[in-house]
Structure formats: C-alpha cells, structure tokens
Design an enzyme around this catalytic site. Sequence first.
Site, PDB file in Angstrom:
ATOM      1  N   ARG A   1       3.933 -14.657  -3.916  1.00  0.00           N
ATOM      2  CA  ARG A   1       4.094 -15.236  -2.571  1.00  0.00           C
ATOM      3  C   ARG A   1       2.729 -15.684  -2.064  1.00  0.00           C
ATOM      4  NH1 ARG A   1       1.520 -10.976   0.211  1.00  0.00           N
ATOM      5  NH2 ARG A   1       1.814  -8.982  -0.819  1.00  0.00           N
TER       6      ARG A   1
ATOM      7  N   GLU B   1      -0.858   5.329 -13.717  1.00  0.00           N
ATOM      8  CA  GLU B   1      -2.105   4.621 -14.029  1.00  0.00           C
ATOM      9  C   GLU B   1      -3.259   5.588 -13.844  1.00  0.00           C
ATOM     10  OE1 GLU B   1      -1.312  -0.015 -12.623  1.00  0.00           O
ATOM     11  OE2 GLU B   1      -2.772   1.201 -11.565  1.00  0.00           O
TER      12      GLU B   1
ATOM     13  N   GLY C   1       0.808  -1.222   0.000  1.00  0.00           N
ATOM     14  CA  GLY C   1       0.000   0.000   0.000  1.00  0.00           C
ATOM     15  C   GLY C   1       0.838   1.268   0.000  1.00  0.00           C
TER      16      GLY C   1
HETATM   17  P1  ADP Z   1      -1.581  -9.075   0.897  1.00  0.00           P
HETATM   18  O1  ADP Z   1      -1.744  -8.572  -0.495  1.00  0.00           O
HETATM   19  O2  ADP Z   1      -1.083 -10.457   1.041  1.00  0.00           O
HETATM   20  O3  ADP Z   1      -2.736  -8.767   1.718  1.00  0.00           O
HETATM   21  P2  ADP Z   1      -0.238  -6.904   2.093  1.00  0.00           P
HETATM   22  O4  ADP Z   1      -0.113  -5.861   1.036  1.00  0.00           O
HETATM   23  O5  ADP Z   1      -1.178  -6.702   3.199  1.00  0.00           O
HETATM   24  O6  ADP Z   1      -0.382  -8.289   1.399  1.00  0.00           O
HETATM   25  O7  ADP Z   1       1.207  -7.165   2.681  1.00  0.00           O
HETATM   26  C1  ADP Z   1       1.460  -8.238   3.516  1.00  0.00           C
HETATM   27  C2  ADP Z   1       2.556  -7.864   4.423  1.00  0.00           C
HETATM   28  O8  ADP Z   1       3.717  -7.620   3.696  1.00  0.00           O
HETATM   29  C3  ADP Z   1       2.287  -6.603   5.205  1.00  0.00           C
HETATM   30  O9  ADP Z   1       2.889  -6.767   6.454  1.00  0.00           O
HETATM   31  C4  ADP Z   1       2.966  -5.538   4.383  1.00  0.00           C
HETATM   32  O10 ADP Z   1       3.331  -4.451   5.190  1.00  0.00           O
HETATM   33  C5  ADP Z   1       4.150  -6.297   3.862  1.00  0.00           C
HETATM   34  N1  ADP Z   1       4.609  -5.889   2.531  1.00  0.00           N
HETATM   35  C6  ADP Z   1       4.077  -6.206   1.350  1.00  0.00           C
HETATM   36  N2  ADP Z   1       4.795  -5.731   0.330  1.00  0.00           N
HETATM   37  C7  ADP Z   1       5.839  -5.091   0.873  1.00  0.00           C
HETATM   38  C8  ADP Z   1       6.966  -4.378   0.348  1.00  0.00           C
HETATM   39  N3  ADP Z   1       7.194  -4.250  -0.949  1.00  0.00           N
HETATM   40  N4  ADP Z   1       7.826  -3.845   1.222  1.00  0.00           N
HETATM   41  C9  ADP Z   1       7.632  -3.977   2.529  1.00  0.00           C
HETATM   42  N5  ADP Z   1       6.605  -4.640   3.088  1.00  0.00           N
HETATM   43  C10 ADP Z   1       5.723  -5.179   2.280  1.00  0.00           C
HETATM   44  P1  ADP Z   2       0.536  -2.538  -3.613  1.00  0.00           P
HETATM   45  O1  ADP Z   2       1.690  -3.046  -4.415  1.00  0.00           O
HETATM   46  O2  ADP Z   2       0.916  -1.543  -2.592  1.00  0.00           O
HETATM   47  O3  ADP Z   2      -0.336  -3.644  -3.115  1.00  0.00           O
HETATM   48  P2  ADP Z   2      -1.410  -2.071  -5.744  1.00  0.00           P
HETATM   49  O4  ADP Z   2      -0.956  -1.609  -7.067  1.00  0.00           O
HETATM   50  O5  ADP Z   2      -1.770  -3.484  -5.597  1.00  0.00           O
HETATM   51  O6  ADP Z   2      -0.308  -1.679  -4.656  1.00  0.00           O
HETATM   52  O7  ADP Z   2      -2.622  -1.150  -5.273  1.00  0.00           O
HETATM   53  C1  ADP Z   2      -3.082  -1.170  -3.951  1.00  0.00           C
HETATM   54  C2  ADP Z   2      -4.477  -0.571  -3.889  1.00  0.00           C
HETATM   55  O8  ADP Z   2      -4.480   0.782  -4.363  1.00  0.00           O
HETATM   56  C3  ADP Z   2      -5.521  -1.275  -4.742  1.00  0.00           C
HETATM   57  O9  ADP Z   2      -6.083  -2.394  -4.090  1.00  0.00           O
HETATM   58  C4  ADP Z   2      -6.536  -0.166  -4.939  1.00  0.00           C
HETATM   59  O10 ADP Z   2      -7.343   0.027  -3.805  1.00  0.00           O
HETATM   60  C5  ADP Z   2      -5.652   1.044  -5.098  1.00  0.00           C
HETATM   61  N1  ADP Z   2      -5.306   1.270  -6.512  1.00  0.00           N
HETATM   62  C6  ADP Z   2      -4.177   0.859  -7.120  1.00  0.00           C
HETATM   63  N2  ADP Z   2      -4.158   1.241  -8.419  1.00  0.00           N
HETATM   64  C7  ADP Z   2      -5.308   1.906  -8.640  1.00  0.00           C
HETATM   65  C8  ADP Z   2      -5.897   2.562  -9.782  1.00  0.00           C
HETATM   66  N3  ADP Z   2      -5.278   2.619 -10.949  1.00  0.00           N
HETATM   67  N4  ADP Z   2      -7.125   3.149  -9.621  1.00  0.00           N
HETATM   68  C9  ADP Z   2      -7.753   3.107  -8.437  1.00  0.00           C
HETATM   69  N5  ADP Z   2      -7.259   2.519  -7.338  1.00  0.00           N
HETATM   70  C10 ADP Z   2      -6.055   1.914  -7.419  1.00  0.00           C
END
Ligand code: ADP
Ligand code: ADP
Length: 460
Positions: free
Chosen positions: A293, A201, A166
């Site tokens: 993962r 995006e 996030g």
């Molecule tokens: P999921 O998509 O499995 O719900 P989350 O986005 O909630 O994953 O991330 C799972 C855990 O990994 C969280 O503790 C988050 O803070 C950590 N995490 C995920 N991606 C990263 C990253 N690129 N760098 C550091 N921590 C990460």
């Molecule tokens: P992370 O690697 O931190 O998990 P994501 O690219 O998966 O990041 O995006 C995390 C969240 O951010 C999504 O689940 C969504 O809620 C929001 N998000 C990401 N990209 C977009 C987009 N293009 N438009 C609207 N919301 C987005």
Amino acid sequence: MTIRSLLVANRGEIAVRIVKAAKAMGLRTVQVHSAADADMLAVKLADEAVDIGPPSAAKSYLNIECVVAAAKEAGVDAIHPGYGFLSENAAFAQAITDAGLIFIGPSAEAISLLGDKVKAREVAAAAGVPTVPGSDGLIADIEAARAVTARTGFPVMIKAAAGGGGRGIRIAASMEEFERQFPLASAEAKAAFGDGGLYIEKVIERARHVEVQILGDGVDAIHLFERECSLQRRRQKVWEEAPSCSLPADVRDALCASAVALAKSVGYKGAGTVEYLYDEDAGAFYFIEVNTRIQVEHPVTEMITGVDLVQEMIRIAGGGKLSLRQEDIRLSGHAIECRINAEDPARNFVPGPGTISSLSVPEGEGIRFDTMLYEGYTVPPFYDSLLGKLIVHSTDRAACMTRLEQALKDLKIGGLATTVPLHLALCRDDSVQTGAVHTRFLEPWLEESFQPDAGLEEVA
Ligand code: ADP
Ligand code: ADP
Ligand code: MG
C-alpha cells in the site's frame, strides 16, 4: 481502462492527500466518511461525499459492503484505500474487482501472499533476498520452537503472521519466557487479526529500520531508493528520512536491487514498500515484511525523487505501464518527516482529541505539511492520533535538520497537545544530529533524556 473518477476509502491526512492528487489529474472525487467525520477536510475538498455509517470504524471504514455499495452508487471507476483500514485486506480488493471496479493497489492474490508475513518471508528467500534468521514457516508448538531457537539463540521475536501497525510482536529472552509468551501471543493474534499463526525471528540488536519504495506495473518494477525509520516508539515510526544516512553506496545498491528482484518475482503492480533491518556493524540487511500500500512516510521519497507516488498508483491501476525507468529516478538532497500526533509528550503520549483553536503552518522552499487540520476542526476521539506530517527537504542532511527545527518552531497548533515538542527535542539531540540511532534508541531516550516541558514556550 482509464480512471476518470475515484472514491477515497479512508480519512484524515491521507484522504486529503489522495483527493488532491486525483484532482490534480482531473478526476472526479468521492469521499466516504463516518458520522463522526462529516466535517473533515477531505469531505470539503472532494466533489461529492457519502456517509457510510456510525463512528465506529468496524461499522464504517472497515465495512467492505458499505464502501463498495457507496462506490457503485456514486458510479466511480476506482477506489483508493490509503493506508490502515482496508488497504491490505485481500477480500476488499477482491470485492471491488468483483463489482467491476478498479482497486488502486496490487491484486487480491498479491495482497494475501505478501500480507501474510510468513509467506512473504518465503517469497523473499525465493527471490534471493536475505531474511532474518528464524523459523521456516509457522511455529506449530513449543517443540518446533525449541529446534528453531537452538539454531538462532535468544532473544527472539514471536511475531504474528497477520500482524501489522507495530502490534502482534513479543520478545522472549529465554526458552522459559518463550513458553510463557507463546500461548498468549497466539490468543492475542487470533483476537486482533483473526489468525493465531506465529513465527520466530532472531532479534537483530541495534538494527536500523530501512525500507525500499517500489513501483511495479505487473511486468516491470523499479525502486525509488530507501527510507530510514529507526526512530520508533512501540514499534511505530515517529520520524522518517530519505535517504538513510547509514548506507554505504554498495549496500544501498544491493538493498534496492533486492527489493526490485522481490517485486519482479511476484509481478508486483502498484506502489509498495519492502521493509528491512540493517545491521550496521555487520553491513548486512535482512528482509522483514512487505507493505502492499502507500505508506505514511511516502512524502520523504517524493521530496528526494520528485515523483508523485499517489498519482503513479492511480496511473498504474488505470492500466498504465510504468512511465518511469530506473535511470529516470535520481536521488536529490535529503528529506525528513515528523509525524505530528494529537498526543501529550508530557503525559506519556496519551492521545487527546480536541478542537483546533488556531493554526499556523510553516511555508517556504522545501517545506510541506500534509494534514487534515483547519481552524475550528474538532479532532474526533475514535481514530488514529495522526494530525499531520511535517516534511522538510534540503540539499543535505545537516541543512535539512536546520530547516526542520525552524519549521517545527513555526508550526503552531492551538487547542490540543501535540508531539511537536518531542520533534524539537530530537532535532537538538547529538545522536539524532549525527544520525547515530537505531530502532531501540527512542524509548530509553524518552526515559532518560527527554524533558517534555523544556522549550514549551516555543510551541505555545
Ligand atoms: P507505515 O509503515 O506506513 O508507517 P504504520 O505501521 O504506521 O504504517 O501504519 C499505518 C496505519 O495503518 C496506522 O494507522 C496503523 O495503525 C495502521 N495499520 C497498519 N497495519 C495495520 C493492521 N494490520 N491492522 C490494523 N491497522 C494497521
Ligand atoms: P509491523 O508489521 O507491525 O510493521 P514489522 O515486522 O515491520 O511489524 O516490525 C516492526 C518493527 O519492529 C521494526 O521496524 C523493528 O523496529 C522491530 N522489529 C521487527 N522485527 C525485528 C527483529 N527481528 N529484530 C529486531 N527488531 C525487529
Ligand atoms: Mg512494518
């Protein structure tokens, strides 16, 4: 090579989950821990434990050398990375392979390809998977951004290619805002991820977050349907479901097929998740990223399919072919997971570590609580605030919600504030009950509708 012993390179509830899965397969288990985690549950459950360093994650759970040395010293065959920490670190996967051990996950090459969110967009597009309208590749400068946004319009997201959890995402509603945000975003990404690369995006408004669970053995790949994770705070998932209540059957088929096509195009090995945004009004889905993962919310998929994903990961890493065929995967009922965090909903979710003075866990049909908690355990302040995940399964979504509300009332965690009251309030909300939610639902709802203190007597 068959895996006979395994080291768990993680902590918290997922370490417990992996130790239990490995034991169920008859494997010898070794649990690493920092100095702050010597009394964690996974250490008590594992056959052996190894102290890998000080509380700071950078010096313990993120220290590749220490983790690999511990594995060699313990004489294990394989390492499971869990989620977070080193789970998506290609150098870690490579170091394990170089040491002659098995990394339980995809190859280092696949991790670096798919872990780079810009390259992953290219892989998706090449596999015929629709991506969010945006930049082709990295954005070099403001001029390049101007050309992209002329095509997409505003608002746009500025995303870090190496982002995750996030973090590394900003929104710009105009070119002026973009120009202000762009250098800040780049510096922030460089500091947080060691890589300042950014891409653009278009913001998909009122989108749902849907994601497909995949399993591959390097040759073949299958899907285990989708999860919906639209209830998010700060782009972190709070509540997850399987299946999504919003997908028509034909969209589900196309979505899941696209994830399999992507997985097959890279010869994906192991468990992974392909994440998408779903625009319900347009009936369109757009790829956003791949997580290479096990995911936090994997249990909802296990509940509706009956497949143990962690055991499958271990089997595949040991050289096994997929034991499941696509037609073996049947979707049964509905499952919901609530993330129970050590955060105070009445104080803007400030994390509050502490000692568990009492613990009462709901039991019964269709109820699962994945946790590292036990009475007397002190939650250390150094790490993620996740205490556990309450997962409920039933025949359909309505029955699942009823069961969930009761299970939340029966879950009593004494000694610290948790997000249980938030989940109880969500259970009782009309929009949540009908499933009329999207990724921007929860934050305004918390401001306008949530009364953190209401119902507190039920969880005291
Ligand atoms: P999921 O998509 O499995 O719900 P989350 O986005 O909630 O994953 O991330 C799972 C855990 O990994 C969280 O503790 C988050 O803070 C950590 N995490 C995920 N991606 C990263 C990253 N690129 N760098 C550091 N921590 C990460
Ligand atoms: P992370 O690697 O931190 O998990 P994501 O690219 O998966 O990041 O995006 C995390 C969240 O951010 C999504 O689940 C969504 O809620 C929001 N998000 C990401 N990209 C977009 C987009 N293009 N438009 C609207 N919301 C987005
Ligand atoms: Mg994501």
